[in-house]
Each structure stands twice: as structure tokens, then as C-alpha cells.
Design an enzyme around this catalytic site. Sequence first.
Site, PDB file in Angstrom:
ATOM      1  N   SER A  76       0.796  -1.230   0.000  1.00 12.00           N
ATOM      2  CA  SER A  76       0.000   0.000   0.000  1.00 12.00           C
ATOM      3  C   SER A  76       0.825   1.275   0.000  1.00 12.00           C
ATOM      4  O   SER A  76       0.282   2.341  -0.258  1.00 12.00           O
ATOM      5  CB  SER A  76      -0.936   0.003   1.198  1.00 12.00           C
ATOM      6  OG  SER A  76      -0.172   0.073   2.382  1.00 12.00           O
ATOM      7  N   HIS A 126      -5.424  -4.645  -0.904  1.00 10.60           N
ATOM      8  CA  HIS A 126      -5.534  -3.570  -1.900  1.00 10.60           C
ATOM      9  C   HIS A 126      -5.752  -4.082  -3.319  1.00 10.60           C
ATOM     10  O   HIS A 126      -6.259  -3.348  -4.172  1.00 10.60           O
ATOM     11  CB  HIS A 126      -4.292  -2.675  -1.861  1.00 10.60           C
ATOM     12  CG  HIS A 126      -4.220  -1.838  -0.639  1.00 10.60           C
ATOM     13  ND1 HIS A 126      -4.837  -0.620  -0.532  1.00 10.60           N
ATOM     14  CD2 HIS A 126      -3.624  -2.065   0.556  1.00 10.60           C
ATOM     15  CE1 HIS A 126      -4.610  -0.120   0.673  1.00 10.60           C
ATOM     16  NE2 HIS A 126      -3.878  -0.979   1.362  1.00 10.60           N
ATOM     17  N   LYS A 136     -11.764  -1.724   1.602  1.00  5.63           N
ATOM     18  CA  LYS A 136     -11.135  -0.985   0.507  1.00  5.63           C
ATOM     19  C   LYS A 136     -12.062  -0.966  -0.709  1.00  5.63           C
ATOM     20  O   LYS A 136     -13.068  -0.286  -0.679  1.00  5.63           O
ATOM     21  CB  LYS A 136      -9.751  -1.550   0.264  1.00  5.63           C
ATOM     22  CG  LYS A 136      -8.836  -1.002   1.366  1.00  5.63           C
ATOM     23  CD  LYS A 136      -7.745  -1.836   1.851  1.00  5.63           C
ATOM     24  CE  LYS A 136      -7.187  -1.195   3.128  1.00  5.63           C
ATOM     25  NZ  LYS A 136      -6.323  -2.073   3.886  1.00  5.63           N
TER      26      LYS A 136
HETATM   27  C1  LIG Z   1      -5.915  -2.228   5.211  1.00  4.14           C
HETATM   28  C2  LIG Z   1      -5.111  -3.452   5.356  1.00  4.14           C
HETATM   29  C3  LIG Z   1      -5.333  -4.329   6.422  1.00  4.14           C
HETATM   30  C4  LIG Z   1      -6.283  -4.008   7.529  1.00  4.14           C
HETATM   31  O1  LIG Z   1      -7.588  -4.159   7.135  1.00  4.14           O
HETATM   32  P1  LIG Z   1      -8.735  -3.433   7.988  1.00  4.14           P
HETATM   33  O2  LIG Z   1      -9.980  -4.085   7.529  1.00  4.14           O
HETATM   34  O3  LIG Z   1      -8.627  -1.985   7.641  1.00  4.14           O
HETATM   35  O4  LIG Z   1      -8.420  -3.684   9.430  1.00  4.14           O
HETATM   36  C5  LIG Z   1      -4.607  -5.499   6.449  1.00  4.14           C
HETATM   37  N1  LIG Z   1      -3.695  -5.776   5.509  1.00  4.14           N
HETATM   38  C6  LIG Z   1      -3.445  -4.942   4.485  1.00  4.14           C
HETATM   39  C7  LIG Z   1      -2.401  -5.302   3.470  1.00  4.14           C
HETATM   40  C8  LIG Z   1      -4.133  -3.753   4.387  1.00  4.14           C
HETATM   41  O5  LIG Z   1      -3.865  -2.902   3.399  1.00  4.14           O
END
Ligand SMILES: *Cc1c(COP(=O)(O)O)cnc(C)c1O
Length: 377
Positions: A174, A202, A234
Site C-alpha cells: 500500500s 488492496h 477498501k
Molecule cells: C488495510 C489493510 C489491512 C487491515 O484491514 P482493515 O480491515 O482496515 O483492518 C490489512 N492488511 C493490508 C495489506 C491492508 O492494506
Amino acid sequence: MTDSRNWFKPTPSSRRRSLLRSRRHGIFIEISGKQMLNFASNDYLGLATHPAVMQAACDAIAEYGLGSGASRLISGDDPLIHQLERELAEWKGFEDCLLLGSGMLANIGLLQALADRHTHVFADRLNHASLVDGVRLSGAHCHRFSHLDMDQLATMLKRYPAEHRIIVSDGLFSMDGDTADLKQMMSLAEASDTLLIIDDAHGTGTVGPEGRGLSAMADITGNSRLIEVGTLGKAFGSYGAFILGSGEMIEGLRQRMRTLIYSTALPTALPAAALVALELIRQGTLVEKLCGNLKLFRELASGLPLMPSDTPIQPLVVGKDEHALAMAEQLKRLGFFVPAIRPPTVPEGTARLRITISAAHTPQEITRLVGALESLV
Ligand SMILES: *Cc1c(COP(=O)(O)O)cnc(C)c1O
């Protein structure tokens, strides 16, 4: 004296982070009373404000109420959760799926369930904090390889033989917008008889055939060595997460994951909304629109110091922290919200603007952003 007022040591002010106090209206974000175009959201397909998605959540609340009232093992379960699990498994090409409260809960609970102090974990240095914390909590031996360095991973796998080994990596990273080589990682996993966990939070809904993510692109979905994590926060535009894998693996996790057993089930409105979001993703137009916007952005911004990324995460490397902060401030004045990402989140000297492109942006909005960026670099 022990006191809550002096418990935390003061941090240098440049490193201090705090809440933004923001509110979003569609593609706009309001901060301190100022409306700006939002180029900082992970809502890559605009599904957070899609009328059909919002309506599904409202209908579910009207019919079933808001909170689930208990963990899924007590009385918080719901047929819509099971339906979403089935549909996600089918869409992604896995035997089974388990829905969790969030990506953080999914990764922490997954690694805690799979690994213990006899397990050796091989992890990319830039893995998401939830994977890092999951490994820590599990007590496993952790070997971290340089970001995306498959040769180093191969060497480490040779050096540390053990009965239980797991390779763990983000799919789409990310902060850089770059991606793990899942084909090669799977070959290494097979050659060394190792499990593979890919967290494609992502990539899900944004890249690969029909937005099915990097594992679909690498054609490794459904491989019984693979466990994949995705989130609903996301591209799905809401909240929650899921784990995909073989039937036996998912059943084992259902019985063991503490973050499932000891945490309240998702409100029914969320699987209800996610089912509609999934249908919209599968129709393909939103994913196509995102790809079109990305292509437009890359073409228009070809003269800017963008990092090589063909994903919705488009970092523009500025270098010095002050420069990145100043640019982000000027962009705000011009009506664009693009956050400056600084060390320690990224390596020293690589402060950057992290631009995220969404299907909800119009071509005009993207053109205006590039114009603003060009006037500032
Ligand atoms: C956003 C994200 C998470 C966390 O997910 P949430 O549902 O926001 O707690 C875990 N791993 C990755 C790679 C992320 O980008």
C-alpha cells in the site's frame, strides 16, 4: 509518579501524528471546513457511496436491526454472512471462506491460529502491520526478507528447514503500489513444502481479471498451499475482512481463531452491502472505469517522478520530508487532498505524496490534479 498525563514520552513534533477530523461527501473530503477532492481513499471503486450498496445496508438495518449482539458462535451469526462467504469463495476460486471483523482481526487471528514457537515464518520486510503483529503474537520464529527479494527468500528457505513453515506477504503493497511476484512465491512454496499466506487487501477488486486480485492474475487461486486474506474496507467500500482457503483449513480456522470466537459478529448490514458490492464488481464496469482512470493518470503524469506502479496506488516521490509536506499543503489550497507519507512509514529520504485513483473520479478531476501536481514539482 505514575500518572496518565506523563505516561507517554513526548515525540519530536515532526513525527507526531493525530486524527485529521475529516468527513467525506462522495469523492469530496472536508477538513477544517474546507472541501477538497479526495485522492487519499482506498474506496477504489466508489462503492462506499454507491446508492445500491447504501440501500442494501439500510434495508438490512430496517429488517434485522443494527448490531449482531454476540459473536458468531453464540448468537451473532446470520445467513447473509454465510451467503457472502460462499459467493466470495466462488468469485475468488477457493473452496471456502471465513468472514471476520476487519483485516487487522483477520491477520492477527490467522497467524495466531496457524503458527506457534515451533513454526518458522518468512515475511517481506514491508508487510502490513497486522501481519507483523500476528507473527509476533504467534511466537513463531520470524525471518524477514528484503522487500520483494525472491532470491533472498529462496536462500532463507534453504537455511531454515522446519516441519511447519509459512511464507507471508502482502499482495499489493500500500505504500509503494508495487506487487509481490505470486507465481514465483508459489513455486518457492511448492519446492520447499511451505504454506503461503497472501494478504491482497488492496489488490482485491482493483487488479487482475474481473478485479479478482493478484492471485487470479498469477493463476494460483485454489491451490491448497495458499491462504488468501482480503478486506471489505477498501474496494468493497465498507468494513470487514475474509480469509480464503481449502475447506479443511477454513474449518480449522472456524474452530480456532480467537479473533472470530471472542469478537462480536459483523452487523448484518455489512454482508448485505458487500453482496451487492460484489455483484457490482462482477459486472465489470467499475473495474474498467478504474483501469481507464489509471491509464489516463499515468499518461498525463508521465513527466512526473511517479514510482513504477500500474495499480491504483500512485506514489510520487518527493524526497525531503519538508518538501512533501509543503506540496501536500499547497495541493490542499488548490482543492486536492493528497497525503504526504514520511519516514518512519517509508524509508528516510523517500517522503512522498500518496495518490490513490478511484473509479469515482471523473477524467476532468484527474486532469486537474495532474495540472496541479505539475505546477508544484
Ligand atoms: C488495510 C489493510 C489491512 C487491515 O484491514 P482493515 O480491515 O482496515 O483492518 C490489512 N492488511 C493490508 C495489506 C491492508 O492494506
